[in-house]
Design a protein around this motif. Sequence first.
Motif, PDB file in Angstrom:
ATOM      1  N   LYS A 123      63.391  -2.684 -27.513  1.00  0.00           N
ATOM      2  CA  LYS A 123      63.528  -4.082 -27.920  1.00  0.00           C
ATOM      3  C   LYS A 123      63.966  -4.956 -26.747  1.00  0.00           C
ATOM      4  O   LYS A 123      63.450  -6.053 -26.536  1.00  0.00           O
ATOM      5  CB  LYS A 123      64.535  -4.193 -29.056  1.00  0.00           C
ATOM      6  CG  LYS A 123      64.751  -5.605 -29.573  1.00  0.00           C
ATOM      7  CD  LYS A 123      65.766  -5.614 -30.685  1.00  0.00           C
ATOM      8  CE  LYS A 123      66.035  -7.044 -31.173  1.00  0.00           C
ATOM      9  NZ  LYS A 123      67.057  -7.056 -32.255  1.00  0.00           N
ATOM     10  N   ARG A 124      64.897  -4.444 -25.936  1.00  0.00           N
ATOM     11  CA  ARG A 124      65.399  -5.220 -24.801  1.00  0.00           C
ATOM     12  C   ARG A 124      64.329  -5.381 -23.728  1.00  0.00           C
ATOM     13  O   ARG A 124      64.223  -6.432 -23.103  1.00  0.00           O
ATOM     14  CB  ARG A 124      66.644  -4.543 -24.230  1.00  0.00           C
ATOM     15  CG  ARG A 124      67.847  -4.619 -25.164  1.00  0.00           C
ATOM     16  CD  ARG A 124      68.993  -3.777 -24.654  1.00  0.00           C
ATOM     17  NE  ARG A 124      70.040  -3.667 -25.659  1.00  0.00           N
ATOM     18  CZ  ARG A 124      71.106  -4.452 -25.706  1.00  0.00           C
ATOM     19  NH1 ARG A 124      71.266  -5.411 -24.809  1.00  0.00           N
ATOM     20  NH2 ARG A 124      72.019  -4.280 -26.638  1.00  0.00           N
ATOM     21  N   VAL A 125      63.558  -4.316 -23.505  1.00  0.00           N
ATOM     22  CA  VAL A 125      62.481  -4.403 -22.510  1.00  0.00           C
ATOM     23  C   VAL A 125      61.436  -5.429 -22.950  1.00  0.00           C
ATOM     24  O   VAL A 125      60.989  -6.270 -22.157  1.00  0.00           O
ATOM     25  CB  VAL A 125      61.823  -3.022 -22.304  1.00  0.00           C
ATOM     26  CG1 VAL A 125      60.562  -3.149 -21.452  1.00  0.00           C
ATOM     27  CG2 VAL A 125      62.814  -2.061 -21.649  1.00  0.00           C
ATOM     28  N   THR A 126      61.034  -5.363 -24.214  1.00  0.00           N
ATOM     29  CA  THR A 126      60.049  -6.313 -24.740  1.00  0.00           C
ATOM     30  C   THR A 126      60.554  -7.748 -24.654  1.00  0.00           C
ATOM     31  O   THR A 126      59.812  -8.666 -24.269  1.00  0.00           O
ATOM     32  CB  THR A 126      59.714  -5.971 -26.198  1.00  0.00           C
ATOM     33  OG1 THR A 126      59.266  -4.625 -26.283  1.00  0.00           O
ATOM     34  CG2 THR A 126      58.627  -6.885 -26.731  1.00  0.00           C
ATOM     35  N   ALA A 127      61.828  -7.942 -25.007  1.00  0.00           N
ATOM     36  CA  ALA A 127      62.411  -9.287 -24.969  1.00  0.00           C
ATOM     37  C   ALA A 127      62.453  -9.822 -23.551  1.00  0.00           C
ATOM     38  O   ALA A 127      62.189 -11.008 -23.311  1.00  0.00           O
ATOM     39  CB  ALA A 127      63.817  -9.256 -25.569  1.00  0.00           C
TER      40      ALA A 127
END
Length: 456
Positions: A269-273
């Motif tokens: 989720k953090r990478v995508t964000a």
Amino acid sequence: MNSIRKISPREAMGALFCLLALAFPFVWFVTDGSVKTINQALLLLFLVFFFERQEIRKNSLVVFCLAFSLLLYLEYLWQYVTVPDHLFGGRPPSNYAYFFSFFLVLSYGTIVWKRIDPFYLLAGAFLGLVFFLVLHDPEKHWLIYLSGERVNFGFRNDQHAGIFFGTAFLCILFFGFRVGRLRSSPLRLMALGGIVSCAALMLFGVVATQTRAVWLGLLGALLTAAVLALMMGGLKPVWIWVRRPIHAIPLLLAAVIAAVLFAALDVPKRVTARLAQEEIGVETIREAARFDERAQLSSSGARIALWRAAPDWIAERPVFGWGVFSAKKLIAADERFTPEFKAQFGHLHNSYIEALVAVGIVGFAGMLAIVGSIGRSVYVAWQEGAMPRDVFLFSWAFLVFWGVVNSFESYINYKTGFYLNSVIFGFIYAFYLQRPAASPRKEAEQATRADKVEAQ
């Protein structure tokens, strides 16, 4: 009664040179980069052996690096006379001279006294990194990560932290398989568990720093290594190593644990964000290139605006440049940038453009020649059988990684960039220096030619 052999002053100096060279990667972390004394001592010892040993004086790269350093200082004198005071950085080019030549000092430290395994340089660097991370409040950085912010782990900023984690991850990925050479199965299992844990920690650091240039650099590095591995006969040795139950089971278990932890830490989720944080489109690029105030203060907009302004500065002084650290004054004097922008940005966020502005085409060409010579040394060492396959693949992977990340940050101006450049290229070039005078392949070719001559 056996008499104890006395150590000559020359041997003592060689031992000291070796000791300081091997200690440098660890000491740099312990002192937080304050290694001026050890740098000067290493340079002095290198110069002593340069005048003493003919093989060092005959090394074309050593001679070129010395000539390049002299060129930088001659450029500095010219810049001092010709660049207006309000635009001149006023700093001598010692950082560039160190950046592009100190790796030779560390490389020669592995052979001047005795032939020392270059992997000791990497071992010292890894121990130093672990010491640094433990020293700088790891609990605090975990809390920062859990709050959703980027983490710098005690480095100058998250970008500088990211290049260390990325480099360490590459080292573990390429050299971790060496633990399979341990004869004791329990020790091999323990070492394998440690290697996997360290790889997961470094990968976590790569994610937590949220530096997209590092992610792109790692992708390019791994693709390069994969292509080279296929060209060299495929990935069969890795597959043979991995499919052994004593290796496969711990690796599979570690992969499952790592996947669970990464999921619990919301890594996907953090990478995508982070990847979606800034949308870079045609209109964004146009606005930044026109120095639009709305686009200037974003991460990508600032870089585009700076890279758009830099060619104008380079065109004014293309041959010898404006001088080291003149970019900050050029930005401050450029009316196209807002006061807020000038207060926030003082360099060009690109090592190559920064170098062209600072030392011009002549100095930049010298830098490219040094990098090209390192690439050539990698090929020669591999061809002559002095460089193992994993080191060969790592060398090109790191060159790609380092080339990519320097396209988005001016690491050339900072001690973190100097450190990685010196230690990693020192490690790589040491294999070239330690290659045998005549490789088995060359000896076979010479023997074949001699047989043909005799037959005639």
